[in-house]
Structures are given as C-alpha cells and as structure tokens.
Design an enzyme around this catalytic site. Structure first.
Site, PDB file in Angstrom:
ATOM      1  CE  LYS A  67      -2.469   1.836   3.914  1.00 48.22           C
ATOM      2  NZ  LYS A  67      -2.913   2.038   4.467  1.00 48.22           N
ATOM      3  CB  THR A 221       0.502   5.356  19.067  1.00 45.93           C
ATOM      4  OG1 THR A 221      -0.247   5.731  19.856  1.00 45.93           O
ATOM      5  CG2 THR A 221       1.366   5.549  18.836  1.00 45.93           C
ATOM      6  N   GLY A 292      -3.024  -1.840  17.955  1.00 44.10           N
ATOM      7  CA  GLY A 292      -3.296  -1.399  16.600  1.00 44.10           C
ATOM      8  C   GLY A 292      -2.377  -0.829  15.958  1.00 44.10           C
TER       9      GLY A 292
END
Length: 321
Positions: A67, A221, A292
C-alpha cells in the site's frame, strides 16, 4: 491488470468481509505463514505531507503487494478531498507481475476498524455492556460500528478533544439502537471496552481511567513519537498486538518499552489467540490491551477480498499493462 476504483469499494466491501480477512491474516502471521516488510514513512517536505509504503507476503493466502499513501493535512481545506490517501497494489507471487490496483481509502478505514473488532471478539469479557470511545473523528465512526457487532452493548460513552464532534459517534450509537452519553475522561472507568482512536503525541488515556477487567484497543498510534495512553497502563495490562516489531517501534508499546514498563517478549501477537496457541484473557479482572499499529498484510487481505468481489460483480476494470 485489474483496477478496482475507490468509487466501487463502498458497494463491494462489507464490515463482515473485512473482519474475516483481517482475522485470517492475523492468524497466518502468528503461524509464520505471512510476514510484513519494513515500513517506510517519510515527511516529503511538501504540503506537510507524510508518505510511505506498507507491504508483505501472505504465503497462506498467496497475497503479495504493498500500500502506498499517507497523510496530506491540507487536502480537505485546499482540494476538497480527504486527508488520508492510499492505493493498494497486488502482485502475482509466482511471476512478480502486477495483478491489481485498488483504491485504498475506504479499505484502510474498514481494515483498521476490523482489527479492533477482532481484538474485542477474542479479548473482551463476554459480559461487556458499556462501550467507551476516546475520539470522535471520521475513523471513530467505523470503529464504533464494527465494535457494536461484537457484544450486546447496552450503552456507549464517548469523549473527544473537541466535544462538538461527539455527535459523529452518537449518531452511530443511535443507529444501532444503543443510548449514548458524553463523559469526561474520568467517566471511562464505567466502560468494559474502550477504543482510543486519536492522533496525539502525548497520552490522553491514563491508567486511572481504565477499570479492572476492561479491554482497550489503542488504534491511533502508528508513527514514532505518537502516544494515546499512559505507559503505566501497558505495565498493568496484558498487551497484545498485530505485529510485535511494529508495536515496539511505532506503536503504543514504544513508550512502555522505553520506560521499562514492559519487555518485547511480554507482548503477544493476537494471531496466537485466534489460533488457540495463547489463552488470551485469563480472568474477569485482567486488563487486556490491543496495540493496533496497522500492518501492510491487513491492507493486502482486504484488497484481495475486494478484487474477488469486484470480478464477481462485474465492476473490475481490466487493462493490458
């Protein structure tokens, strides 16, 4: 090569499909069947933009790619487009030839929400009733919709730096038939599950704001220096993450590691819980925390899923590249 434009994503990708794709790739990572490449993230010196690449290879799902994208803080004001911009590229792992180019903006929001939702499924108490939201921006609405599908929540409480934005998440709660209440940060002690989704460089959520037995998903974060929660909270919690290497370098755990609150070997990949090789939550009083950080394999998993749906629905554009 197939192209799936951004305009088609909303009609193709569901929260359920995103959840399944992310849960599966987390399991593959923990089984050593998938791995992420090192993240590149740079300030480009133009328009205050951050630009970078995330990628990886999932041998189990045979998904290879990256990505490309980042954050342009002036986009909305100057150009009328959203600040986060990204595109996902998939390649044939057998030949290296490009297979697909997929709009990544909505997919990024869906895969991020799916990750916290996966953590709630596997780590939150089964009797969780109060959902807490710290943050009320665009991404928070995706987070809350996904979270409310994981437990029979009876109430949503929310806090935001800018209280005038709280109606964003109140609307989502109301659509789900769940009452909403705005609270001060101290009020988060009522929550059984908390999602923090802010972009801060100083902690907002302190250890005193989180009660025993709570599951907290820290989703904001993803860069060195960012911090949503007090490092001491990680010291009190059992810490899970998508990928340990990112957690300790660009995730919430970077600060707890620096302050010697936890050690890298104390952090558990959530895929181990999904696979059943780690027991996950062990008691109703345990605080569980999901860091995450957002891994490239999440993006590839949802992109591969949406390409299949686009082909099935006849909306994928085929070009001779």
């Amino acid at each position: 090569m197939l192209i799936v434009p951004e305009r088609e994503i909303a009609n193709l990708m569901t929260r359920s499909a995103a959840f399944d794709a992310v849960e599966s790739v987390f399991a593959a990572m923990a089984s050593k069947n998938a791995y992420n490449f090192p993240v590149i993230r740079e300030a480009i010196g133009h328009e205050d933009a951050l630009y970078g690449f995330k990628g990886g290879f999932d041998k189990q799902g045979m998904t290879l790619g990256l990505k490309a994208g980042g954050y342009w803080p002036n986009n909305l004001e100057k150009h009328g487009v959203i600040n986060h911009q990204s595109t996902i590229f998939l390649f044939d792992p057998d030949t290296g030839m490009v297979k697909a180019m997929v709009g990544g903006n909505l997919l990024t929001a869906l895969r991020t929400a799916a990750a916290s939702s996966v953590s709630i499924k596997h780590l939150a108490r089964k009797d969780a009733k109060v959902m807490g939201m710290v943050g009320a921006g665009h991404q928070a609405t995706f987070q809350l919709r996904a979270a409310l599908e994981q437990r029979p929540f009876e109430k949503v409480i929310g806090w935001n730096y800018h209280p005038e934005m709280l109606p964003n998440i109140e609307k989502v709660a109301n659509e789900a038939g769940v009452p909403f209440e705005a609270v001060e940060l101290d009020g988060m002690v009522e929550a059984d599950v908390v999602i923090s989704i802010t972009s801060t460089f100083e902690p907002t959520v302190m250890a005193k704001h989180i009660s025993p037995g709570t599951h907290i998903a820290c989703m904001g974060t993803d860069t060195k220096g960012k911090q949503e929660v007090e490092a001491a909270l990680l010291g009190k919690a059992t810490v899970f993450t998508d990928e340990v290497a990112q957690s300790i370098t660009i995730g919430e755990a970077q600060h707890a590691i620096y302050n010697h609150m936890i050690r890298p070997e104390n952090i558990v990949q959530i895929g181990e819980v999904i696979n059943g090789t780690h027991k996950g939550r062990t008691s109703d009083d345990e605080i569980t925390l999901f860091d995450g950080t957002g891994v490239g394999l999440q993006d590839l998993a949802v992109a591969a899923s949406v390409v299949e749906l686009a082909v099935k629905n006849g909306v994928a554009i085929e070009v001779d590249f």
